[in-house]
Motif scaffolding. Structure first.
Motif, PDB file in Angstrom:
ATOM      1  N   ILE A 131       0.856  -1.179   0.000  1.00 25.57           N
ATOM      2  CA  ILE A 131       0.000   0.000   0.000  1.00 25.57           C
ATOM      3  C   ILE A 131       0.889   1.224   0.000  1.00 25.57           C
ATOM      4  O   ILE A 131       1.933   1.250   0.662  1.00 25.57           O
ATOM      5  N   SER A 132       0.500   2.218  -0.768  1.00 29.92           N
ATOM      6  CA  SER A 132       1.287   3.439  -0.863  1.00 29.92           C
ATOM      7  C   SER A 132       0.351   4.607  -1.095  1.00 29.92           C
ATOM      8  O   SER A 132      -0.858   4.424  -1.302  1.00 29.92           O
ATOM      9  N   LYS A 133       0.913   5.794  -1.075  1.00 27.98           N
ATOM     10  CA  LYS A 133       0.077   6.978  -1.270  1.00 27.98           C
ATOM     11  C   LYS A 133       0.819   8.021  -2.084  1.00 27.98           C
ATOM     12  O   LYS A 133       2.046   8.061  -2.096  1.00 27.98           O
ATOM     13  N   ASP A 134       0.058   8.840  -2.759  1.00 28.91           N
ATOM     14  CA  ASP A 134       0.577  10.015  -3.442  1.00 28.91           C
ATOM     15  C   ASP A 134      -0.212  11.195  -2.884  1.00 28.91           C
ATOM     16  O   ASP A 134      -1.376  11.413  -3.251  1.00 28.91           O
ATOM     17  N   LYS A 135       0.407  11.927  -1.997  1.00 33.47           N
ATOM     18  CA  LYS A 135      -0.303  13.002  -1.322  1.00 33.47           C
ATOM     19  C   LYS A 135      -0.667  14.122  -2.285  1.00 33.47           C
ATOM     20  O   LYS A 135      -1.677  14.820  -2.088  1.00 33.47           O
ATOM     21  N   SER A 136       0.120  14.308  -3.329  1.00 34.31           N
ATOM     22  CA  SER A 136      -0.187  15.372  -4.277  1.00 34.31           C
ATOM     23  C   SER A 136      -1.460  15.073  -5.067  1.00 34.31           C
ATOM     24  O   SER A 136      -2.123  15.994  -5.557  1.00 34.31           O
ATOM     25  N   LEU A 137      -1.797  13.781  -5.174  1.00 32.25           N
ATOM     26  CA  LEU A 137      -3.003  13.371  -5.879  1.00 32.25           C
ATOM     27  C   LEU A 137      -4.113  12.938  -4.936  1.00 32.25           C
ATOM     28  O   LEU A 137      -5.186  12.539  -5.399  1.00 32.25           O
ATOM     29  N   ASN A 138      -3.851  13.002  -3.636  1.00 30.57           N
ATOM     30  CA  ASN A 138      -4.836  12.524  -2.644  1.00 30.57           C
ATOM     31  C   ASN A 138      -5.292  11.102  -2.977  1.00 30.57           C
ATOM     32  O   ASN A 138      -6.486  10.776  -2.914  1.00 30.57           O
TER      33      ASN A 138
END
Length: 119
Positions: free
Chosen positions: A70-77
């Motif tokens: 699992i990962s995230k891209d905060k710039s893309l929410n």
């Protein structure tokens, strides 16, 4: 109002990979947690994975450890669920959900996306 929308499901052969995306409209606070759950008809909803919005801490259900990330891209929410070495028992409807903090329950849910693994 925060809303979550999943994408990326579909049909894949056993041993293959899929990546699900959960895009969150609205603000995610640093204390927020985004999780993935799955459910098949007649079965209880099962925890798959979660990630804290403020840091890199991740958690996984026993059945997916070592195969899913699992990962995230905060710039893309957006939060991603990378599913590798898929098995037929991974077939389910996958939903993402948001919790306001690690100490709260999940209170905002997406509609879900079907993943089917053919053997």
């Amino acid at each position: 109002q925060v809303q979550l929308r999943e994408s990326g499901g579909g049909l894949v052969q056993a041993g293959g990979s899929l990546r699900l995306s959960c895009t969150v409209s609205g603000r995610l606070y640093s204390s927020s947690v985004v999780g993935w759950f799955r459910q098949t008809p007649g079965q209880e909803r099962q925890f798959v994975a979660s990630i804290r919005w403020s840091d890199t801490r991740t958690y996984f259900g026993d059945s997916v450890k070592g195969r899913f990330t699992i990962s995230k891209d905060k710039s893309l929410n957006t939060v991603y669920l990378q599913m590798n070495s898929l098995r037929s028992e991974d077939s389910a409807r996958y939903c993402c959900a948001r919790s306001s903090s690690p100490f709260d329950g999940y209170h905002t849910w997406g509609q879900g996306n079907q993943v089917t693994v053919s053997s």
